[in-house]
Design a protein around this motif. Sequence first.
Motif, PDB file in Angstrom:
ATOM      1  N   GLU A  44       0.819  -1.193   0.000  1.00 41.64           N
ATOM      2  CA  GLU A  44       0.000   0.000   0.000  1.00 41.64           C
ATOM      3  C   GLU A  44       0.858   1.250   0.000  1.00 41.64           C
ATOM      4  N   ARG A  45       0.287   2.312  -0.516  1.00 36.78           N
ATOM      5  CA  ARG A  45       0.943   3.599  -0.482  1.00 36.78           C
ATOM      6  C   ARG A  45       1.072   4.068   0.958  1.00 36.78           C
ATOM      7  N   GLU A  46       2.194   4.706   1.282  1.00 32.07           N
ATOM      8  CA  GLU A  46       2.382   5.244   2.627  1.00 32.07           C
ATOM      9  C   GLU A  46       3.081   6.594   2.567  1.00 32.07           C
ATOM     10  N   LEU A  47       2.639   7.486   3.434  1.00 34.52           N
ATOM     11  CA  LEU A  47       3.279   8.792   3.530  1.00 34.52           C
ATOM     12  C   LEU A  47       4.523   8.637   4.383  1.00 34.52           C
ATOM     13  N   VAL A  48       5.671   9.033   3.868  1.00 37.76           N
ATOM     14  CA  VAL A  48       6.902   8.907   4.647  1.00 37.76           C
ATOM     15  C   VAL A  48       7.282  10.213   5.334  1.00 37.76           C
ATOM     16  N   ALA A  49       6.903  11.345   4.756  1.00 34.42           N
ATOM     17  CA  ALA A  49       7.228  12.634   5.363  1.00 34.42           C
ATOM     18  C   ALA A  49       6.309  13.706   4.807  1.00 34.42           C
ATOM     19  N   GLY A  50       6.017  14.690   5.640  1.00 38.35           N
ATOM     20  CA  GLY A  50       5.196  15.813   5.196  1.00 38.35           C
ATOM     21  C   GLY A  50       5.659  17.087   5.867  1.00 38.35           C
ATOM     22  N   ASN A  56       6.003  22.983   9.772  1.00 37.33           N
ATOM     23  CA  ASN A  56       5.892  21.834  10.677  1.00 37.33           C
ATOM     24  C   ASN A  56       6.052  20.555   9.885  1.00 37.33           C
ATOM     25  N   THR A  57       6.703  19.579  10.500  1.00 36.35           N
ATOM     26  CA  THR A  57       7.003  18.353   9.777  1.00 36.35           C
ATOM     27  C   THR A  57       6.390  17.129  10.435  1.00 36.35           C
ATOM     28  N   TYR A  58       6.213  16.115   9.605  1.00 34.04           N
ATOM     29  CA  TYR A  58       5.730  14.808  10.037  1.00 34.04           C
ATOM     30  C   TYR A  58       6.625  13.764   9.392  1.00 34.04           C
ATOM     31  N   TYR A  59       6.948  12.732  10.167  1.00 33.34           N
ATOM     32  CA  TYR A  59       7.708  11.607   9.636  1.00 33.34           C
ATOM     33  C   TYR A  59       7.062  10.307  10.091  1.00 33.34           C
ATOM     34  N   LYS A  60       6.961   9.397   9.168  1.00 31.68           N
ATOM     35  CA  LYS A  60       6.555   8.044   9.525  1.00 31.68           C
ATOM     36  C   LYS A  60       7.684   7.435  10.337  1.00 31.68           C
ATOM     37  N   ASP A  61       7.337   6.579  11.263  1.00 28.66           N
ATOM     38  CA  ASP A  61       8.347   6.017  12.157  1.00 28.66           C
ATOM     39  C   ASP A  61       9.526   5.414  11.402  1.00 28.66           C
ATOM     40  N   SER A  62       9.252   4.783  10.277  1.00 28.52           N
ATOM     41  CA  SER A  62      10.316   4.113   9.525  1.00 28.52           C
ATOM     42  C   SER A  62      11.364   5.082   8.989  1.00 28.52           C
ATOM     43  N   LEU A 101      -1.440  19.684   6.483  1.00 31.22           N
ATOM     44  CA  LEU A 101      -0.563  18.558   6.756  1.00 31.22           C
ATOM     45  C   LEU A 101      -1.341  17.374   7.300  1.00 31.22           C
ATOM     46  N   ASN A 102      -2.311  17.623   8.186  1.00 32.76           N
ATOM     47  CA  ASN A 102      -3.010  16.475   8.757  1.00 32.76           C
ATOM     48  C   ASN A 102      -3.869  15.761   7.706  1.00 32.76           C
ATOM     49  N   GLU A 103      -4.211  16.461   6.632  1.00 32.86           N
ATOM     50  CA  GLU A 103      -4.902  15.784   5.532  1.00 32.86           C
ATOM     51  C   GLU A 103      -3.953  14.849   4.802  1.00 32.86           C
ATOM     52  N   LEU A 104      -2.723  15.288   4.600  1.00 32.61           N
ATOM     53  CA  LEU A 104      -1.725  14.406   3.990  1.00 32.61           C
ATOM     54  C   LEU A 104      -1.508  13.177   4.861  1.00 32.61           C
ATOM     55  N   VAL A 105      -1.364  13.400   6.167  1.00 35.32           N
ATOM     56  CA  VAL A 105      -1.137  12.297   7.090  1.00 35.32           C
ATOM     57  C   VAL A 105      -2.299  11.308   7.041  1.00 35.32           C
ATOM     58  N   ALA A 106      -3.492  11.839   6.808  1.00 32.93           N
ATOM     59  CA  ALA A 106      -4.678  10.980   6.728  1.00 32.93           C
ATOM     60  C   ALA A 106      -4.800  10.284   5.382  1.00 32.93           C
ATOM     61  N   GLY A 107      -3.875  10.575   4.487  1.00 35.00           N
ATOM     62  CA  GLY A 107      -3.883   9.891   3.201  1.00 35.00           C
ATOM     63  C   GLY A 107      -4.624  10.598   2.097  1.00 35.00           C
ATOM     64  N   SER A 108      -4.915  11.873   2.292  1.00 33.16           N
ATOM     65  CA  SER A 108      -5.631  12.654   1.289  1.00 33.16           C
ATOM     66  C   SER A 108      -4.647  13.517   0.522  1.00 33.16           C
ATOM     67  N   PHE A 109      -4.617  13.328  -0.791  1.00 34.67           N
ATOM     68  CA  PHE A 109      -3.713  14.086  -1.638  1.00 34.67           C
ATOM     69  C   PHE A 109      -4.525  14.809  -2.694  1.00 34.67           C
ATOM     70  N   ARG A 110      -4.249  16.086  -2.831  1.00 37.26           N
ATOM     71  CA  ARG A 110      -4.997  16.849  -3.823  1.00 37.26           C
ATOM     72  C   ARG A 110      -4.332  16.747  -5.190  1.00 37.26           C
ATOM     73  N   TRP A 111      -3.010  16.862  -5.205  1.00 35.37           N
ATOM     74  CA  TRP A 111      -2.240  16.714  -6.436  1.00 35.37           C
ATOM     75  C   TRP A 111      -1.012  15.855  -6.154  1.00 35.37           C
ATOM     76  N   TRP A 112      -0.547  15.146  -7.143  1.00 27.78           N
ATOM     77  CA  TRP A 112       0.662  14.351  -6.985  1.00 27.78           C
ATOM     78  C   TRP A 112       1.371  14.201  -8.312  1.00 27.78           C
ATOM     79  N   GLY A 113       2.637  13.828  -8.234  1.00 30.57           N
ATOM     80  CA  GLY A 113       3.445  13.702  -9.439  1.00 30.57           C
ATOM     81  C   GLY A 113       3.458  12.280  -9.968  1.00 30.57           C
TER      82      GLY A 113
END
Length: 122
Positions: A44-50, A56-62, A101-113
């Motif tokens: 599955e897709r996973e957010l690694v950093a935001g 403000n930053t977010y990092y997945k534990d990995s 940012l919390n939308e990204l963390v929740a897996g919501s992306f508006r645009w992506w490459g």
Amino acid sequence: QVRMVESGGGLVSAGGSLTLSCAASGLTFSRYAMGWYRQAQGKERELVAGISSDGNTYYKDSGKGRFTISRDNAKKSVFLQMKSLKPEDTAVYYCAAQTLLNELVAGSFRWWGQGTQVTVSS
């Protein structure tokens, strides 16, 4: 039209480093949270950093302690510095944008490459 172009992927040995870049256009970049997510084959897709619009930053534990996300609003770019890479980091990495940012963390992306491949050999 919003466009996001990733670069910087490649093949690296375990323990090595890579820096990914994402150049965005067609949006008021500074107003959006930006993130890097990855998808490995069969997983599955996973957010690694935001990073939020105000830094403000977010990092997945990995990725904590190994990945650093940053942004340059003047260049409309977001970066992901990766060090101490492991074979399990192998994936296609995508940058994404969302209002908060919390939308990204929740897996919501508006645009992506289109993504850039990162392969870590053991």
